[in-house]
Motif scaffolding. Structure first.
Motif, mmCIF file in Angstrom:
data_model
loop_
_atom_site.group_PDB
_atom_site.id
_atom_site.type_symbol
_atom_site.label_atom_id
_atom_site.label_comp_id
_atom_site.label_asym_id
_atom_site.label_seq_id
_atom_site.Cartn_x
_atom_site.Cartn_y
_atom_site.Cartn_z
ATOM 1 N N GLY A 93 0.788 -1.221 0.000
ATOM 2 C CA GLY A 93 0.000 0.000 0.000
ATOM 3 C C GLY A 93 0.818 1.267 0.000
ATOM 4 N N GLU A 94 1.995 1.207 0.584
ATOM 5 C CA GLU A 94 2.847 2.392 0.666
ATOM 6 C C GLU A 94 4.231 1.917 1.078
ATOM 7 O OE1 GLU A 94 2.092 4.697 4.286
ATOM 8 O OE2 GLU A 94 0.650 3.156 4.840
ATOM 9 N N PRO A 95 5.210 2.796 0.954
ATOM 10 C CA PRO A 95 6.550 2.387 1.387
ATOM 11 C C PRO A 95 6.522 2.054 2.884
ATOM 12 C CG PRO A 95 6.629 4.440 0.113
ATOM 13 C CD PRO A 95 5.186 4.152 0.392
ATOM 14 N N ASP A 134 7.577 -7.337 1.037
ATOM 15 C CA ASP A 134 7.103 -5.971 0.801
ATOM 16 C C ASP A 134 6.717 -5.917 -0.669
ATOM 17 O OD1 ASP A 134 6.774 -3.271 0.335
ATOM 18 O OD2 ASP A 134 8.757 -2.676 1.045
ATOM 19 N N THR A 135 5.408 -5.805 -0.935
ATOM 20 C CA THR A 135 4.907 -6.002 -2.298
ATOM 21 C C THR A 135 4.488 -4.678 -2.929
ATOM 22 O OG1 THR A 135 2.642 -6.315 -1.516
ATOM 23 C CG2 THR A 135 4.024 -8.271 -1.633
ATOM 24 N N TRP A 136 5.187 -4.281 -3.969
ATOM 25 C CA TRP A 136 4.785 -3.073 -4.692
ATOM 26 C C TRP A 136 3.915 -3.444 -5.876
ATOM 27 C CZ3 TRP A 136 5.272 -1.714 -9.806
ATOM 28 C CH2 TRP A 136 4.757 -0.440 -10.128
ATOM 29 N N TRP A 137 2.772 -2.790 -5.974
ATOM 30 C CA TRP A 137 1.902 -2.952 -7.139
ATOM 31 C C TRP A 137 0.811 -1.903 -7.078
ATOM 32 C CZ3 TRP A 137 -3.103 -5.723 -6.762
ATOM 33 C CH2 TRP A 137 -3.411 -6.143 -5.453
ATOM 34 N N GLN A 138 -0.140 -1.942 -7.997
ATOM 35 C CA GLN A 138 -1.157 -0.893 -8.135
ATOM 36 C C GLN A 138 -2.480 -1.494 -8.606
ATOM 37 O OE1 GLN A 138 1.028 1.244 -11.319
ATOM 38 N NE2 GLN A 138 1.354 2.860 -9.809
ATOM 39 N N THR A 139 -3.551 -0.721 -8.428
ATOM 40 C CA THR A 139 -4.844 -1.131 -8.980
ATOM 41 C C THR A 139 -4.679 -1.481 -10.459
ATOM 42 O OG1 THR A 139 -5.908 0.414 -7.464
ATOM 43 C CG2 THR A 139 -7.238 -0.395 -9.299
ATOM 44 N N ASP A 171 5.105 6.440 -9.871
ATOM 45 C CA ASP A 171 5.951 6.334 -8.683
ATOM 46 C C ASP A 171 7.402 6.686 -8.990
ATOM 47 O OD1 ASP A 171 4.385 5.445 -6.398
ATOM 48 O OD2 ASP A 171 4.002 3.623 -7.539
ATOM 49 N N ARG A 225 4.833 8.618 -4.705
ATOM 50 C CA ARG A 225 4.279 9.146 -5.950
ATOM 51 C C ARG A 225 5.031 10.402 -6.390
ATOM 52 N NH1 ARG A 225 0.301 5.784 -8.300
ATOM 53 N NH2 ARG A 225 -0.062 7.624 -9.572
ATOM 54 N N ASN A 268 -1.092 9.381 -0.654
ATOM 55 C CA ASN A 268 -1.347 8.045 -0.137
ATOM 56 C C ASN A 268 -1.547 8.164 1.371
ATOM 57 O OD1 ASN A 268 -1.161 5.348 0.650
ATOM 58 N ND2 ASN A 268 0.179 4.855 -1.074
ATOM 59 N N ARG A 280 -5.365 5.613 -1.793
ATOM 60 C CA ARG A 280 -4.924 6.500 -2.849
ATOM 61 C C ARG A 280 -5.931 7.602 -3.067
ATOM 62 N NH1 ARG A 280 -3.382 3.439 -8.358
ATOM 63 N NH2 ARG A 280 -3.720 5.381 -9.459
#
Ligand code: 6R9
Length: 649
Positions: free
Chosen positions: A388-390, A412-417, A501, A516, A522, A527
């Motif tokens: 969701g965020e760093p 720690d998973t980075w991704w987006q809608t 990002d 961002r 965020n 978001r």
């Protein structure tokens, strides 16, 4: 501290039985980018197809013709992949553990139960006139019916559009109209932290707005029995229409590129956009990422604390875990109720093995000290996840040490809608961890860092994060507005997808998301577009102009800081600040509550009239010494005024 000093090597006990070790990750990653057709043809076999795809990847990021198709001649149904195919082997296994807001409320739903419930609702939807291609809006609490509703839509080929239950009637109306939705599914009330939220009242209010006549029915789950208004001819009790249905409902054969769902999200400009996700690629990607990133093993209890109103809930409460025949826990409440130990208590109660949550939740618990976890042991935990965020290193450390008893890797998973599934993340058996880094790309993901001119930056460097090629989970378009899709994601840099990002890559090739770089903020992992909040404020009679920026916030990650210029004759009072706060909450929802409002007699603007947000961000962050170049301002004097009167926190 250098990145090198703080490395958590892969644990031997995890690597020993993990789906991927270092060599496997390397080999699979290389194949995924060098021979995508071969790789994804093989991975597609994890899904049951009615007709297996012969065409695999057909994608173009050319801004004149953005065209993204995966498995395009395959046919399937998402709900049979999540339910029916598991019945023979694991019909009596729990598919969904539901934990209510009240710690005494919980339920276990087996795959067989889920099948029956989904089929009955699917038949009820048909009776209400819903068919293939129709859009159904879900505005629901975190109750099993939310997952059942998503799956029932998928079963008959209807497209679901889940709207987070914390959004206001106006926000809901906007999404009903935008998606041309014929039906809303809701509940009388939701319950969170012992408080009731009037969902049905909100739907009633939403459906008085212009354009909502398209919506013919409201299907209402009785959750609390609280008092609600009833609109005969429009409103239908869930039990009245569902219970009497047959428990058998053949699944619609869908093309891989038929839409599965729409999900609205905020961007830097304009109204929220409905991202369109399709069926085949999304299912392959959600299920593959869920298995590898969480190293999900048969029989494990997996808990993602997100709400189904967000993409994380779609991919990692419902579609990913259920496609994999897993047991997914769905929690109705909040981590602070009835005590701050609730998260640990739930882990113990249901013997949770994998816990996927958000930095803001961790920081909120951390603020109460290590003793908040004293009521639980949490020794069933094996893997932790963050999204969701760093995640700042302090929160990472607390998550690791206190919640995970210093024995669980954190992914720690980075991704987006927009990405549909996890893009950059460690694999527990394959990736050494560095707190604060999302680490390395998942299979098929090709990140690159660009400077503002669009040059590719090599090596250890910071830049704007782009993705140079498509992956199966990618959103295909913005619902009804492909041009906007192209403009938003493929026009900043030609030929690549721009994430919005900023990101740093270190000497080991690890990615560190910095946040961002556009006008999206965020707040607690939610978001929001600053433009949305601004347009809400300027709709108030007292407001002439407003500028919204994020500022660093200990718990929420970012808080909302608002500069307001009032109309000439209006008195700036504390009462008015309260009124504006309420106004925004009512207009957008409580998640958009301003943290700080500062009266601004003038806003710093360029000579062409553009608000200089860079300066407003610095003032909001109390970093007034390094304001940078202000020489292009039309009236540099307003800056001094704003600094002098900035809100002291
Ligand atoms: C899944 C989700 C997407 C934005 C994204 C980024 C931020 C998400 C992150 C992260 C750093 C992580 N973000 N995960 N930043 N590290 N592990 O959150 O989707 O609601 O669309 O938000 O969230 O800024 O661009 P969404």
């Amino acid at each position: 501290m250098s990145d090198q000093q703080n490395v958590y090597p892969v644990r031997d006990d995890i690597a020993a039985k993990a789906w991927a070790d270092k060599a496997t990750y390397q080999a699979m990653y290389q194949q995924s980018v060098n021979e995508p057709d071969t790789f994804w043809a093989e991975q597609a076999k994890r899904i049951d197809w009615v007709k297996a795809p012969s065409k695999i990847k057909h994608t173009s990021f050319d801004p004149h013709n953005v065209d993204i198709r995966w498995f395009e001649d395959g046919t399937l149904n998402a709900s049979t992949n999540c339910i029916d195919r598991h019945l023979e082997q694991r019909g009596d296994q729990t598919a969904i553990i539901w934990e209510g807001d009240d710690p005494n409320d919980s339920a276990h739903i087996t795959y067989r139960d889920l099948h029956e419930r989904t089929c009955k609702l699917a038949n009820a939807l048909k009776e209400l006139g819903i068919g293939k291609g129709d859009v159904v809006t879900l505005y629901m609490p975190m109750i099993p019916e939310a997952a059942v509703a998503m799956l029932a839509c998928a079963r008959i080929g209807a497209v679901h559009s889940v709207v987070f239950g914390g959004f206001s009637p106006d926000a809901l109306a906007q999404r009903v109209v935008g998606a041309n939705s014929k039906l809303v599914i809701t509940a009388d009330e939701s319950v969170r932290g012992g408080k009731h939220v009037p969902l049905k009242d909100n739907v009633d209010a939403a459906l008085t707005r212009d354009g909502t006549e398209i919506c013919k029915n409201v299907l209402v789950v009785k959750r609390t029995g609280g008092e609600i208004e009833w609109n005969d001819g429009r409103d239908v009790w869930y039990a009245d229409v569902v219970d009497k249905q047959s428990a058998d409902c053949p699944a619609e054969e869908m093309n891989a590129e038929d839409p599965l769902f729409i999900l609205y999200t905020s961007g830097s400009t304009g109204a929220p956009k409905g991202l369109k996700h399709t069926t085949g690629g999304y299912m392959v990607y959600a299920s593959l990422t869920h298995q590898y990133v969480f190293d999900y093993q048969d029989g494990e209890i997996y808990w993602c604390t997100a709400d189904v109103g967000w993409v994380t809930g779609h991919s990692y409460i419902v579609y990913g875990p259920l496609a994999n025949g897993g047991t997914t826990l769905m929690f109705e409440g909040v981590p602070s109720y009835p005590t701050h130990g609730r998260m640990g208590d739930i882990v113990d109660k249901h013997k949770v093995n994998i816990l996927y949550t958000a930095p803001t939740a961790i920081r909120a618990l951390m603020a109460h000290g290590d003793s908040v976890m004293d009521s639980s042991q949490r020794d069933t935990l094996r893997i932790l996840g963050s999204v969701g965020e760093p995640i700042n290193p302090e929160a990472w450390d607390w998550f690791y040490r206190v919640i995970g008893n210093s024995k669980c890797p954190i992914v720690d998973t980075w991704w987006q809608t927009e990405t549909g599934g996890i893009m950059i993340a460690p694999l527990p058996g394959a990736t050494d961890l560095k707190p604060g880094s999302a680490t390395l790309p998942f299979f098929g993901v090709q990140p690159a860092l660009f400077d503002s001119e669009g040059n590719t930056l090599e090596g250890a460097v910071e830049g704007n994060l782009v993705l140079t090629d498509s992956w199966p989970g990618q959103a295909r378009s913005i619902w009804g507005d492909h041009e906007r899709f192209t403009q938003t994601y493929f026009s900043t840099y030609k030929g690549v997808y721009f994430t919005g990002d900023g990101c740093r890559r270190d000497e080991d090739g690890y990615y560190w998301i910095t946040g961002r770089v556009d006008d999206v903020i965020n707040v607690s992992g939610h978001r929001m577009g600053t433009a949305e909040i601004e347009s809400s404020l300027v709709a108030h009679d007292a407001v002439a102009e407003a500028a919204v920026v994020g500022f660093p916030h200990d718990i929420k990650g970012q808080g909302i800081y608002i500069y307001v210029t009032l109309n000439g004759d209006v008195e700036p009072t504390d009462e008015l600040k309260k009124e504006l706060t309420q106004w925004v909450r009512k207009d957008i929802g409580p998640i958009a509550s301003p943290d700080v409002i500062q009266w601004a007699p003038g806003l710093p603007k360029t000579r062409s009239g553009k608000i200089m947000r860079r300066i407003l961000r610095k003032i909001a962050a109390n970093e007034c010494d390094g304001l940078g170049d202000t020489s292009t301002l039309a009236d540099p004097g307003v800056v001094d005024e704003l600094i002098e009167n900035r809100a002291v926190r």
